[in-house]
Design a protein around this motif. Structure first.
Motif, PDB file in Angstrom:
ATOM      1  N   SER A  93       0.827  -1.212   0.000  1.00 49.32           N
ATOM      2  CA  SER A  93       0.000   0.000   0.000  1.00 49.32           C
ATOM      3  C   SER A  93       0.854   1.251   0.000  1.00 49.32           C
ATOM      4  O   SER A  93       1.965   1.262   0.526  1.00 49.32           O
ATOM      5  CB  SER A  93      -0.966   0.017   1.194  1.00 49.32           C
ATOM      6  OG  SER A  93      -0.287   0.318   2.379  1.00 49.32           O
ATOM      7  N   GLY A  94       0.308   2.285  -0.632  1.00 49.78           N
ATOM      8  CA  GLY A  94       0.990   3.573  -0.689  1.00 49.78           C
ATOM      9  C   GLY A  94       1.765   3.760  -1.980  1.00 49.78           C
ATOM     10  O   GLY A  94       1.990   2.815  -2.735  1.00 49.78           O
ATOM     11  N   GLU A  95       2.151   5.007  -2.221  1.00 48.61           N
ATOM     12  CA  GLU A  95       3.000   5.387  -3.348  1.00 48.61           C
ATOM     13  C   GLU A  95       4.300   5.922  -2.762  1.00 48.61           C
ATOM     14  O   GLU A  95       4.261   6.746  -1.845  1.00 48.61           O
ATOM     15  CB  GLU A  95       2.333   6.493  -4.174  1.00 48.61           C
ATOM     16  CG  GLU A  95       1.234   6.013  -5.111  1.00 48.61           C
ATOM     17  CD  GLU A  95       1.753   5.049  -6.181  1.00 48.61           C
ATOM     18  OE1 GLU A  95       2.848   5.294  -6.750  1.00 48.61           O
ATOM     19  OE2 GLU A  95       1.077   4.043  -6.431  1.00 48.61           O
ATOM     20  N   PRO A  96       5.464   5.497  -3.278  1.00 49.03           N
ATOM     21  CA  PRO A  96       6.725   5.974  -2.706  1.00 49.03           C
ATOM     22  C   PRO A  96       6.850   7.507  -2.758  1.00 49.03           C
ATOM     23  O   PRO A  96       6.453   8.136  -3.734  1.00 49.03           O
ATOM     24  CB  PRO A  96       7.792   5.333  -3.603  1.00 49.03           C
ATOM     25  CG  PRO A  96       7.115   4.186  -4.259  1.00 49.03           C
ATOM     26  CD  PRO A  96       5.674   4.565  -4.380  1.00 49.03           C
ATOM     27  N   ALA A  97       7.371   8.067  -1.668  1.00 48.09           N
ATOM     28  CA  ALA A  97       7.663   9.496  -1.570  1.00 48.09           C
ATOM     29  C   ALA A  97       9.002   9.626  -0.840  1.00 48.09           C
ATOM     30  O   ALA A  97       9.298   8.823   0.039  1.00 48.09           O
ATOM     31  CB  ALA A  97       6.560  10.203  -0.789  1.00 48.09           C
ATOM     32  N   PRO A  98       9.819  10.634  -1.187  1.00 52.88           N
ATOM     33  CA  PRO A  98      11.138  10.766  -0.552  1.00 52.88           C
ATOM     34  C   PRO A  98      11.058  11.385   0.847  1.00 52.88           C
ATOM     35  O   PRO A  98      11.421  12.527   1.046  1.00 52.88           O
ATOM     36  CB  PRO A  98      11.902  11.656  -1.535  1.00 52.88           C
ATOM     37  CG  PRO A  98      10.845  12.488  -2.188  1.00 52.88           C
ATOM     38  CD  PRO A  98       9.615  11.625  -2.249  1.00 52.88           C
ATOM     39  N   LEU A  99      10.595  10.598   1.824  1.00 54.63           N
ATOM     40  CA  LEU A  99      10.399  11.117   3.187  1.00 54.63           C
ATOM     41  C   LEU A  99      11.719  11.241   3.953  1.00 54.63           C
ATOM     42  O   LEU A  99      11.976  12.259   4.580  1.00 54.63           O
ATOM     43  CB  LEU A  99       9.449  10.210   3.967  1.00 54.63           C
ATOM     44  CG  LEU A  99       8.063   9.981   3.345  1.00 54.63           C
ATOM     45  CD1 LEU A  99       7.243   9.060   4.227  1.00 54.63           C
ATOM     46  CD2 LEU A  99       7.349  11.302   3.114  1.00 54.63           C
ATOM     47  N   ALA A 100      12.522  10.183   3.934  1.00 55.38           N
ATOM     48  CA  ALA A 100      13.790  10.207   4.670  1.00 55.38           C
ATOM     49  C   ALA A 100      14.927   9.759   3.754  1.00 55.38           C
ATOM     50  O   ALA A 100      15.862   9.094   4.179  1.00 55.38           O
ATOM     51  CB  ALA A 100      13.701   9.332   5.913  1.00 55.38           C
ATOM     52  N   VAL A 101      14.793  10.128   2.481  1.00 51.66           N
ATOM     53  CA  VAL A 101      15.858   9.903   1.496  1.00 51.66           C
ATOM     54  C   VAL A 101      15.961  11.173   0.663  1.00 51.66           C
ATOM     55  O   VAL A 101      15.046  11.997   0.667  1.00 51.66           O
ATOM     56  CB  VAL A 101      15.557   8.685   0.572  1.00 51.66           C
ATOM     57  CG1 VAL A 101      15.562   7.384   1.358  1.00 51.66           C
ATOM     58  CG2 VAL A 101      14.252   8.848  -0.181  1.00 51.66           C
ATOM     59  N   ASN A 102      17.063  11.339  -0.037  1.00 53.15           N
ATOM     60  CA  ASN A 102      17.223  12.526  -0.879  1.00 53.15           C
ATOM     61  C   ASN A 102      16.353  12.418  -2.134  1.00 53.15           C
ATOM     62  O   ASN A 102      15.777  13.401  -2.583  1.00 53.15           O
ATOM     63  CB  ASN A 102      18.691  12.699  -1.256  1.00 53.15           C
ATOM     64  CG  ASN A 102      18.975  14.084  -1.803  1.00 53.15           C
ATOM     65  OD1 ASN A 102      18.671  15.074  -1.142  1.00 53.15           O
ATOM     66  ND2 ASN A 102      19.524  14.156  -2.986  1.00 53.15           N
ATOM     67  N   ALA A 103      16.271  11.187  -2.690  1.00 53.39           N
ATOM     68  CA  ALA A 103      15.503  10.961  -3.912  1.00 53.39           C
ATOM     69  C   ALA A 103      15.260   9.469  -4.063  1.00 53.39           C
ATOM     70  O   ALA A 103      15.894   8.661  -3.387  1.00 53.39           O
ATOM     71  CB  ALA A 103      16.272  11.481  -5.122  1.00 53.39           C
ATOM     72  N   PHE A 104      14.348   9.109  -4.959  1.00 49.76           N
ATOM     73  CA  PHE A 104      14.180   7.698  -5.318  1.00 49.76           C
ATOM     74  C   PHE A 104      13.912   7.627  -6.812  1.00 49.76           C
ATOM     75  O   PHE A 104      13.472   8.595  -7.418  1.00 49.76           O
ATOM     76  CB  PHE A 104      13.045   7.039  -4.515  1.00 49.76           C
ATOM     77  CG  PHE A 104      11.662   7.473  -4.916  1.00 49.76           C
ATOM     78  CD1 PHE A 104      10.963   6.783  -5.900  1.00 49.76           C
ATOM     79  CD2 PHE A 104      11.065   8.576  -4.325  1.00 49.76           C
ATOM     80  CE1 PHE A 104       9.692   7.201  -6.290  1.00 49.76           C
ATOM     81  CE2 PHE A 104       9.797   8.995  -4.700  1.00 49.76           C
ATOM     82  CZ  PHE A 104       9.107   8.295  -5.692  1.00 49.76           C
ATOM     83  N   LYS A 105      14.222   6.470  -7.391  1.00 48.34           N
ATOM     84  CA  LYS A 105      14.004   6.263  -8.825  1.00 48.34           C
ATOM     85  C   LYS A 105      13.639   4.816  -9.079  1.00 48.34           C
ATOM     86  O   LYS A 105      14.036   3.930  -8.318  1.00 48.34           O
ATOM     87  CB  LYS A 105      15.280   6.561  -9.630  1.00 48.34           C
ATOM     88  CG  LYS A 105      15.573   8.014  -9.778  1.00 48.34           C
ATOM     89  CD  LYS A 105      16.606   8.269 -10.857  1.00 48.34           C
ATOM     90  CE  LYS A 105      16.506   9.716 -11.197  1.00 48.34           C
ATOM     91  NZ  LYS A 105      17.532  10.474 -11.558  1.00 48.34           N
ATOM     92  N   TRP A 106      12.906   4.589 -10.152  1.00 46.39           N
ATOM     93  CA  TRP A 106      12.654   3.242 -10.661  1.00 46.39           C
ATOM     94  C   TRP A 106      13.596   3.065 -11.849  1.00 46.39           C
ATOM     95  O   TRP A 106      13.525   3.827 -12.810  1.00 46.39           O
ATOM     96  CB  TRP A 106      11.204   3.114 -11.128  1.00 46.39           C
ATOM     97  CG  TRP A 106      10.211   3.119 -10.019  1.00 46.39           C
ATOM     98  CD1 TRP A 106       9.503   4.192  -9.559  1.00 46.39           C
ATOM     99  CD2 TRP A 106       9.797   2.000  -9.225  1.00 46.39           C
ATOM    100  NE1 TRP A 106       8.677   3.800  -8.527  1.00 46.39           N
ATOM    101  CE2 TRP A 106       8.829   2.461  -8.303  1.00 46.39           C
ATOM    102  CE3 TRP A 106      10.154   0.641  -9.209  1.00 46.39           C
ATOM    103  CZ2 TRP A 106       8.212   1.628  -7.375  1.00 46.39           C
ATOM    104  CZ3 TRP A 106       9.533  -0.191  -8.280  1.00 46.39           C
ATOM    105  CH2 TRP A 106       8.582   0.303  -7.374  1.00 46.39           C
ATOM    106  N   VAL A 107      14.510   2.102 -11.779  1.00 46.38           N
ATOM    107  CA  VAL A 107      15.483   1.902 -12.852  1.00 46.38           C
ATOM    108  C   VAL A 107      15.555   0.427 -13.248  1.00 46.38           C
ATOM    109  O   VAL A 107      15.267  -0.454 -12.435  1.00 46.38           O
ATOM    110  CB  VAL A 107      16.893   2.395 -12.442  1.00 46.38           C
ATOM    111  CG1 VAL A 107      16.886   3.885 -12.132  1.00 46.38           C
ATOM    112  CG2 VAL A 107      17.435   1.613 -11.260  1.00 46.38           C
ATOM    113  N   THR A 108      15.957   0.178 -14.486  1.00 46.55           N
ATOM    114  CA  THR A 108      16.170  -1.199 -14.916  1.00 46.55           C
ATOM    115  C   THR A 108      17.539  -1.651 -14.429  1.00 46.55           C
ATOM    116  O   THR A 108      18.400  -0.813 -14.128  1.00 46.55           O
ATOM    117  CB  THR A 108      16.127  -1.318 -16.455  1.00 46.55           C
ATOM    118  OG1 THR A 108      17.226  -0.581 -16.991  1.00 46.55           O
ATOM    119  CG2 THR A 108      14.805  -0.794 -17.027  1.00 46.55           C
ATOM    120  N   SER A 109      17.755  -2.956 -14.379  1.00 44.34           N
ATOM    121  CA  SER A 109      19.057  -3.450 -13.929  1.00 44.34           C
ATOM    122  C   SER A 109      20.168  -2.994 -14.879  1.00 44.34           C
ATOM    123  O   SER A 109      21.306  -2.792 -14.459  1.00 44.34           O
ATOM    124  CB  SER A 109      19.050  -4.970 -13.785  1.00 44.34           C
ATOM    125  OG  SER A 109      18.642  -5.575 -14.988  1.00 44.34           O
ATOM    126  N   ALA A 110      19.837  -2.778 -16.138  1.00 44.19           N
ATOM    127  CA  ALA A 110      20.831  -2.287 -17.107  1.00 44.19           C
ATOM    128  C   ALA A 110      21.278  -0.858 -16.797  1.00 44.19           C
ATOM    129  O   ALA A 110      22.354  -0.440 -17.208  1.00 44.19           O
ATOM    130  CB  ALA A 110      20.265  -2.358 -18.522  1.00 44.19           C
TER     131      ALA A 110
END
Length: 132
Positions: A93-110
């Motif tokens: 549940s929930g949508e990720p938000a940068p609460l206690a991190v500088n940023a977040f990203k969805w990336v491929t393993s490549a």
């Protein structure tokens, strides 16, 4: 000389449609602005699953369901050793938000090599991708 202390750390490998959720450490953190899988330290008398749920919620505001252990690496730093346990997790549940991190990203393993990761995460990733 006493041996360096060991810190047990858990991290969530959250995959969605071929992309993985990674987070960037804050500028004021140890290893500032490096990338990692979301997670954190396991407190005394806490299970890995409980630590994963607490840390991921604290950092990103999402509930996760921890799954199986994917990999384990022990990485020596200058003053301590990090035992890093990587678990497969899914967001329940929930949508990720940068609460206690500088940023977040969805990336491929490549795309992993485009982001400077912490040494322990780097070692885990290499193991994860069969490059270790």
């Amino acid at each position: 000389m006493e041996p360096p202390r060991t810190i047990r750390v858990v991290a969530a490998v959250i995959e969605h449609e071929g992309r993985y959720l990674i987070t960037q450490r804050r500028p004021t953190a140890l290893l500032p602005l490096l990338w990692e899988f979301p997670g954190g330290r396991v407190e005394d008398a806490e299970t890995d699953a409980a630590a994963l749920k607490r840390e991921v919620f604290h950092r990103l505001g999402v509930e996760v369901e921890p799954g199986q252990l994917i990999s384990f690496v022990s990485h020596p730093y200058e003053r301590y050793v990090v035992d890093l346990y990587l678990y497969e997790c899914r967001i329940t549940s929930g949508e990720p938000a940068p609460l206690a991190v500088n940023a977040f990203k969805w990336v491929t393993s490549a795309e992993f090599d485009q982001y400077p990761f912490t040494p322990a995460d780097e070692a885990s990733m290499n193991k994860l991708l069969g490059m270790g």
